[in-house]
Design an enzyme around this catalytic site. Sequence first.
Site, PDB file in Angstrom:
ATOM      1  N   HIS A  72      -5.377  -5.464  -8.452  1.00  0.00           N
ATOM      2  CA  HIS A  72      -3.890  -5.149  -7.890  1.00  0.00           C
ATOM      3  C   HIS A  72      -3.947  -3.748  -7.868  1.00  0.00           C
ATOM      4  CE1 HIS A  72      -0.129  -5.908  -6.229  1.00  0.00           C
ATOM      5  NE2 HIS A  72       0.259  -4.855  -6.919  1.00  0.00           N
ATOM      6  N   CYS A  73      -3.931  -3.170  -6.793  1.00  0.00           N
ATOM      7  CA  CYS A  73      -3.681  -1.708  -6.582  1.00  0.00           C
ATOM      8  C   CYS A  73      -2.374  -1.200  -6.377  1.00  0.00           C
ATOM      9  CB  CYS A  73      -4.903  -1.058  -5.341  1.00  0.00           C
ATOM     10  SG  CYS A  73      -4.963   0.462  -5.207  1.00  0.00           S
ATOM     11  N   ILE A  74      -1.771  -0.457  -7.125  1.00  0.00           N
ATOM     12  CA  ILE A  74      -0.606   0.072  -6.875  1.00  0.00           C
ATOM     13  C   ILE A  74      -0.370   0.817  -5.549  1.00  0.00           C
ATOM     14  CG2 ILE A  74       0.395  -0.171  -9.276  1.00  0.00           C
ATOM     15  CD1 ILE A  74      -0.049   2.887  -9.657  1.00  0.00           C
ATOM     16  N   ASN A 130       0.051  -1.131  -2.913  1.00  0.00           N
ATOM     17  CA  ASN A 130       1.194  -2.111  -3.142  1.00  0.00           C
ATOM     18  C   ASN A 130       0.713  -3.477  -2.828  1.00  0.00           C
ATOM     19  OD1 ASN A 130       3.813  -2.847  -3.789  1.00  0.00           O
ATOM     20  ND2 ASN A 130       4.378  -2.638  -1.586  1.00  0.00           N
ATOM     21  N   ASN A 131      -0.674  -3.968  -3.093  1.00  0.00           N
ATOM     22  CA  ASN A 131      -1.314  -4.807  -2.654  1.00  0.00           C
ATOM     23  C   ASN A 131      -2.344  -5.353  -3.644  1.00  0.00           C
ATOM     24  OD1 ASN A 131      -1.753  -7.175  -1.148  1.00  0.00           O
ATOM     25  ND2 ASN A 131      -2.623  -6.205   0.623  1.00  0.00           N
TER      26      ASN A 131
END
Length: 286
Positions: free
Chosen positions: A126-128, A131-132
């Site tokens: 999950h990559c901040i 945002n996905n």
Amino acid sequence: MKRKGVGFSLPVTVVMLVIGFIYFASVFTFIDRWFSLTSSPGIANAAAFTALALMCIYNYSIAVFRDPGRVPLNYMPDVEDPESPVHEIKRKGGDLRYCQKCSHFKPPRAHHCRVCKRCVLRMDHHCIWINNCVGHTNYKVFFVFVVYAVTACVYSLVLLVGSLTVEPQDEEEEMGSYLRTIYVISAFLLIPLSIALGVLLGWHIYLILQNKTTIEYHEGVRAMWLAEKGGQVYKHPYDIGAYENLTLILGPNILSWLCPTSRHIGSGVRFRTAFDSIPDSSETKH
């Protein structure tokens, strides 16, 4: 497939602002000061950097808004299917992988994301910053974005350094406080970004060549240790050779490797393995 319920995200806003700042600094300060935007070299560099920036924004937007891959509601593993010799099981016990939070079975390589609150097909992480989740359907565009971002950062750094080598023609062209501020902020952004994104790019090139996700890499470290402890040799089941691994992720056509195409990726519930004798039609569909 587009994601549902995408709202405001501070990290995404920051990324877009940084892209915008680096673009305007590179074109209207570095290129203009080094070549002049009215000269042929200036126009050529401005056009090249603009194209690079547009590809960054386009691929980044797809990575943000594209759904990373949902597990079909009717998914049920077929343990008797002879064409699927690999069935992942729970770490403890011998049952097929079942998500207690989503209340359904998980296909191979799928994992539950605590942030997205659902299972994601072939989840990498999950990559901040987008945002996905980075998963089955948006992994390639995420990777392509990183490629363009690294190229843009290095290109901008070259323009920054090159523009500093230009001797001013008169006192009016001496660097004022406004230009100094742009140069300091740009260097403060570009140097760490080039290093961080370069490391990230190298990491994902390694993963693609091995046909692994970030999660599978960490799981593989433990599996390798357990195999060695038992006197066995562990081999990642989805590693079918460096070039084949590349084509599975980036596509069969080399000319489209840096394009946000995804028609080749298949369903995301079945994947070719090193044990397959015949490629799965869903994975080789062009």
